[in-house]
Enzyme design. Sequence first.
Site, PDB file in Angstrom:
ATOM      1  N   HIS A   1       5.169   4.823  -8.046  1.00  0.00           N
ATOM      2  CA  HIS A   1       5.360   3.393  -7.800  1.00  0.00           C
ATOM      3  C   HIS A   1       4.122   2.774  -7.159  1.00  0.00           C
ATOM      4  O   HIS A   1       3.740   1.640  -7.486  1.00  0.00           O
ATOM      5  CB  HIS A   1       6.579   3.170  -6.906  1.00  0.00           C
ATOM      6  CG  HIS A   1       7.891   3.314  -7.605  1.00  0.00           C
ATOM      7  ND1 HIS A   1       8.362   4.517  -8.083  1.00  0.00           N
ATOM      8  CD2 HIS A   1       8.843   2.388  -7.918  1.00  0.00           C
ATOM      9  CE1 HIS A   1       9.544   4.346  -8.642  1.00  0.00           C
ATOM     10  NE2 HIS A   1       9.863   3.054  -8.566  1.00  0.00           N
TER      11      HIS A   1
ATOM     12  N   HIS B   1       8.941   9.131  -0.298  1.00  0.00           N
ATOM     13  CA  HIS B   1       7.604   9.722  -0.231  1.00  0.00           C
ATOM     14  C   HIS B   1       7.137   9.777   1.210  1.00  0.00           C
ATOM     15  O   HIS B   1       7.648   9.069   2.087  1.00  0.00           O
ATOM     16  CB  HIS B   1       6.603   8.895  -1.056  1.00  0.00           C
ATOM     17  CG  HIS B   1       6.860   8.913  -2.524  1.00  0.00           C
ATOM     18  ND1 HIS B   1       6.433   9.921  -3.347  1.00  0.00           N
ATOM     19  CD2 HIS B   1       7.516   8.019  -3.324  1.00  0.00           C
ATOM     20  CE1 HIS B   1       6.803   9.666  -4.592  1.00  0.00           C
ATOM     21  NE2 HIS B   1       7.460   8.519  -4.602  1.00  0.00           N
TER      22      HIS B   1
END
Length: 284
Positions: free
Chosen positions: A205, A247
């Site tokens: 992303h 993440h």
Amino acid sequence: MPSPKAKTSGGRSGSSPGIGGNGRYEFMSLNRRPPQHLLQRQGSDPTSARLRASESPTRRRGSGSSNASTSSTGGQLPEEDCMRLNPSIVGIALSSLLATDLWLSKRLGVCACEDSSWGSIRPLMKLIEISGHGIPWLVGAAYCLYKSDSAAGQEVMLNLLMALVLDLILVGIVKAVVRRRRPSHNRMDMFATFSVDRYSFPSGHATRAAMCGRFLLAHLVLAAPLRVLVILWATLVGFSRVLLGRHNVTDVAFGFGMGYCQYNLVEALWMSSATLNGLMGQFA
């Protein structure tokens, strides 16, 4: 009654070991071992005698030379073991960075679940997550390419579509090579995941947000508020990855840098409208 002369000769024969009983001198063999009582009187036995012989200066010099040769040939192994036990400054710095990354990522994962401190805004973070997903961008770029009437618009949409495909390939390769697991506090409830998405490094992303943000700012004519909105969207997409626990901080930071560099690669591989017309003519 024996004579004194015989007694004297008998005493001499008993006291001197070299004279036999018949009055003749006998010589001891040099190869004969000394009697046991002499060895005990000297405080040694055959084994200790051999040990003392092995400790002679010649033996010690020979053993010293053999030890020196052994240390010269195989002395590197202890040094390598010492190097393993004493890590370098770079290794210590990397270990400290990794520990700080894990600690900071866990502290910032405030939307990892509904019970977290900021769990109430988790639906909003997931909406931002979907806005940076690859599938909506691929579908949107393909649709705009199909609906575009001008050659300039088709050229921009075609290169954007090519950039999105390139981003998926590069991110998938890096994830498959690094194989870093996602944070332990992450919940795998993401939209449309694949097998490579179980790995964390780098953030796809973040790479997509950085690359598409640069692409839109460079090839679309946008007003100042819209340009600020694009930059804000790219930042929120990367920041939402840490808030949701998807993440670590370093995954997102590396993803931003990777996406920024990917745009330079897209510019180097830019396809013009003439190339597009040639491709369309082949498929027509």
